[in-house]
Design an enzyme around this catalytic site. Structure first.
Site, PDB file in Angstrom:
ATOM      1  N   HIS A 147     117.262  23.068 -36.250  1.00 13.18           N
ATOM      2  CA  HIS A 147     117.890  21.904 -35.617  1.00 13.18           C
ATOM      3  C   HIS A 147     117.496  21.843 -34.133  1.00 13.18           C
ATOM      4  CE1 HIS A 147     121.283  18.966 -35.234  1.00 13.18           C
ATOM      5  NE2 HIS A 147     121.267  19.409 -33.986  1.00 13.18           N
ATOM      6  N   GLU A 148     117.656  22.941 -33.443  1.00 16.59           N
ATOM      7  CA  GLU A 148     117.349  22.943 -32.008  1.00 16.59           C
ATOM      8  C   GLU A 148     115.840  22.837 -31.767  1.00 16.59           C
ATOM      9  OE1 GLU A 148     119.715  22.323 -30.189  1.00 16.59           O
ATOM     10  OE2 GLU A 148     121.369  22.869 -31.537  1.00 16.59           O
ATOM     11  N   HIS A 157     115.173  19.198 -31.425  1.00 11.05           N
ATOM     12  CA  HIS A 157     115.478  18.684 -30.076  1.00 11.05           C
ATOM     13  C   HIS A 157     114.383  19.112 -29.086  1.00 11.05           C
ATOM     14  CE1 HIS A 157     119.372  16.920 -30.796  1.00 11.05           C
ATOM     15  NE2 HIS A 157     119.912  18.035 -31.233  1.00 11.05           N
ATOM     16  N   GLU A 166     118.961  13.197 -32.073  1.00  6.56           N
ATOM     17  CA  GLU A 166     119.567  13.805 -33.256  1.00  6.56           C
ATOM     18  C   GLU A 166     118.719  13.507 -34.502  1.00  6.56           C
ATOM     19  OE1 GLU A 166     121.998  15.771 -32.611  1.00  6.56           O
ATOM     20  OE2 GLU A 166     122.870  16.243 -34.575  1.00  6.56           O
TER      21      GLU A 166
END
Lengths: 505, 505
Positions: B269-270, B273, B299
């Site tokens: 997930h990170e 980003h 997101e």
């Protein structure tokens, strides 16, 4: 509280947060991050971020608003006791302001750019051992320092103005007197020690020491010396340094090399810098009174923990079994006295940062003398390598094989930091003046070390020295701690007793 | 280059370095340091340093000098193509300036203080599960948001102004339409999935997973996904986040818990980003065009790498042997299909941040609806716990045992961030719009994943989305990538295909 004073203090806090003033000699968070954590990709933008912060902080501090507040607060200042925190804050802020406002923004920018270019040129020159590559950048740095000197009222000697940036109020003449005396005694002492040298000791501290075990033992020593949990960290880096984003956020670094135990002594050294910053009165946080008072006093603390504690026999009587447990195969058959002698071996060498405690000062004196000669026009810059090599032979009896191991070894001149070196030797000298006081106040200090207790020393230093921060001048601070001015006597006594003909374990 | 433009750009670079503008939704170095490296002792002073930087940056940006330059540059701007970098920089800077200059410094300071107090009250309230403890701080935050809304020209709905801070240009009405459609389809879908749920899958991803091996596998996945060496780092933290001090200095974090493999999906997930920030055109570094364009688009990228790549069967066909090698005793007897099903188990639960991809949006919709009701005066704040619990039952069929697992679970309202939550669900929706495009352009994408190749996906995203940074509005950016406005269709299709009655491994 006086309203103008409150406004001034708020303004100074902002300038302090931006990283401009006060914390002389100890780098901030962005430098720490760059040296320990930052991916190399961040280098270019980080340089911009640092330049922005320093420019904005300087503009904010050296502003008509600061000047106005400093004027307006004068009657309040005059109503206060010299030693009160309020009077001291105003006094130190005024000194910082007067100094900073002398230097035009253009010159400051030129110096900053020349410093970057100089470091870059120095890196290339050192890699190829070619002094000519470095010469134009050095010339530019020296020229800009002359322009810098011209910004101030004439001093006894022009070099005083450079020295003042690192050791506020110290005069070149004082340094010269001290260094003459050191040289006079240290040169023959080193020759004398050399006759009794035991080169086989080298194998004890230079050997196969795995980095993971070094890391564990370095953390152990920092905890033993007494950092409070939750207020510090220790990380690996290439060139060890201490940083203090705030009084309860102290970050020291060390360099782990597989082949020797230097990381341990570097850790103790940086502990000394860190515990000084940590010991400053919390009321001085985010004010011009925060941080250590000068590079000399700072170095006295790092040298004290590295050499006077960390290379002492009482310390090793306690700590050696732990070191042996960390490195059983390397040290099981070495007794504590042999290890102690190995950690204290005096041996003239080429590189300042690897020098032992007895030869170190001569590396500094050589640099101080050359800086004098440069600023008084007694040497041509291009002659520096030749003079360097001749003096290394004269003072330390060693022959310099190339410029990378000679005149190009240090980054300071590349960065334009002229006047900085002296503070290292002044630190050595001051460390012994303070140490004699410590010994007369804590009469069982060595017994405490043998039991692994360092609290009394740490508290003594905090109470007598650290808590004052930048409240007094370096000379006033020293006077408060040792009751007199800087004096080479204690240091020379120590060297003779520890390393002279009569010394024995 | 136009001289005024050059001056404006320099001024914006300084404001950018000081950390004020532009990088919406991704925290800076001081936050990263505080969450990963800083000794806890540094907390108090760090808060001061952050407040100083933000105040100085804001004062510098929202100044008459910036205003003058923005006026003076107008003829140049009008001579340029809308899509040119120069016109875009001026346009975005002008929008940022107009927005920032609407809010008086006093209100900004009040909001900042209320945010600190609110977070502190929230922490205490959550610990004791007592909503009453939190209520005064929440009331204060809402009151200040009303004052904030009054600083701007009236919008279609007052809530539009809050939403605009996180998703520039998005209207509440649009969000409402999308969320209504999601709710309509997701509520029955989840009930349907629940009937086929296999709770025994839980034991696969929740078990004894040693942290050291988790750390190694998380680094492996980040390298596999394709961060360039020397431009990123991954560190442990309590609440995972991504930070980007600069384009080539990307720092992501994850949380390692002994009892499950959540760290791996948090890392992916990170990564999403981080790679967005890393993919922005380097020419936009230190300008208002740097960073991701909105929280929703951001997101979409984190969700894509976490769910569409990281929970896909093709990915696991490649990566599962590596995971088994890292955890042989835990996974040797689990086949890849079973692991895939465990990583994708849909199961309504109480806590948003632990929710699976099919139920997550309902947590968001509930919060969005409550924020609407609050701002339209349809609910009393003290009724929130009751309403929360009733809706959790209605949407997800779960019963909330206490407020810590209900209305008090998130910190956002404590910090005053009203309007933020929607962007999480918008990100889910957008991620599938982009994904359908990716699949039609890279027809062998799944085969690439099965071979452990992610370069084509990464390059596609950089070229179509990441490089634009903040150059266009979020809506313009989405239009460029997917050829139309935000649309829940692809996301709902994906959910039905993956989790609906017809789905099979």
């Amino acid at each position: 509280m006086n309203e103008t004073y409150a406004k001034l203090k708020t303004r100074l806090a902002v300038a302090f947060d931006l990283g401009a003033i006060g914390r002389r000699g100890i780098p901030g968070l962005l430098f720490w991050d760059q040296q320990t954590m930052m991916p190399p990709g961040g280098t270019r933008v980080r340089a911009e971020q640092l330049a922005t912060l320093s420019r904005v902080a300087n503009d904010f501090f050296v502003s008509s608003e600061t000047e106005r507040l400093l004027e307006e607060v004068r009657p309040y200042e005059e109503s206060l006791d010299y030693e009160s925190d309020e009077a001291s804050l105003i006094r130190v802020a005024r000194q910082d302001f007067e100094k900073a406002s002398r230097v035009p923004a253009d010159l400051r920018a030129d110096m900053s750019r020349a410093s970057s270019h100089g470091l870059e040129a120095w890196t290339r020159a050192k890699a190829s051992s070619d002094f000519e590559t470095f010469l134009p950048a050095l010339e530019r740095n020296i020229e800009l320092r002359h322009r810098y000197i011209e910004c101030f009222d004439p001093a006894d000697e022009p070099y005083d103005i450079l020295l003042d940036d690192f050791e506020r109020g110290m005069k070149t003449a004082q340094v010269r007197t001290i260094f003459e005396r050191l040289k006079e005694e240290q040169v023959p002492l080193i020759a004398e020690i050399g006759e009794r040298d035991d080169p086989s000791l080298d194998a004890v501290v230079n050997g196969d020491y795995p980095v993971d075990a070094q890391r564990a033992i370095c953390h152990e020593v920092v905890e033993l010396f007494g950092y409070r949990p939750g207020t510090w960290r220790l990380d690996p880096t290439v060139h060890p340094f201490a940083s203090g984003p705030s009084i309860d956020d102290i970050r020291i670094t060390t360099h782990y090399a597989e082949g020797n135990l230097a990381s341990l002594f570097a850790t103790m050294h940086e502990y000394g810098h860190g515990i000084y910053e940590h010991g400053v009165d919390p009321a001085y946080e985010r004010t011009p009174l925060g941080g250590g008072v000068s590079l000399g006093l700072h170095e006295s603390q790092s040298r004290m923990w590295e050499n006077l504690v960390g290379r002492s026999l009482p310390f090793w009587r306690f700590f050696y079994p732990r070191l042996q447990a960390a490195f059983p195969s390397q040290l099981a058959s070495v007794d504590v006295e042999t290890f102690y002698r190995a950690a204290n071996r005096v041996h003239p060498s080429l590189i300042r940062i690897h020098a032992d405690e007895a030869t170190y000062n001569l590396h500094i004196i050589l640099r101080f003398e050359l800086e004098q000669d440069i600023f008084n026009g007694r040497v041509e810059l291009r002659e520096l390598p030749e003079i360097w090599n001749a003096r290394m032979h004269e003072y330390l009896g060693v022959d310099v094989p190339d410029n990378a191991h000679g005149v190009l070894q240090d980054m300071h001149w590349g960065g334009g930091h002229i006047g900085y070196f002296s503070t290292y030797a002044l630190g050595n000298v001051i460390s012994l003046q303070i140490w004699e006081r410590v010994l007369s106040d804590i009469t069982d200090l060595h017994e405490q070390f043998e039991r692994g207790e360092f609290e009394a020393l740490k508290e003594w230093l905090r109470d007598r020295l650290h808590r004052h921060g930048r409240k007094f001048t370096p000379a006033e601070t020293l006077e408060k701690v040792v009751g007199g001015p800087i004096d080479a006597g204690p240091y020379l006594r120590y060297l003779r007793e520890k390393h002279g003909a009569a010394a024995a374990v």
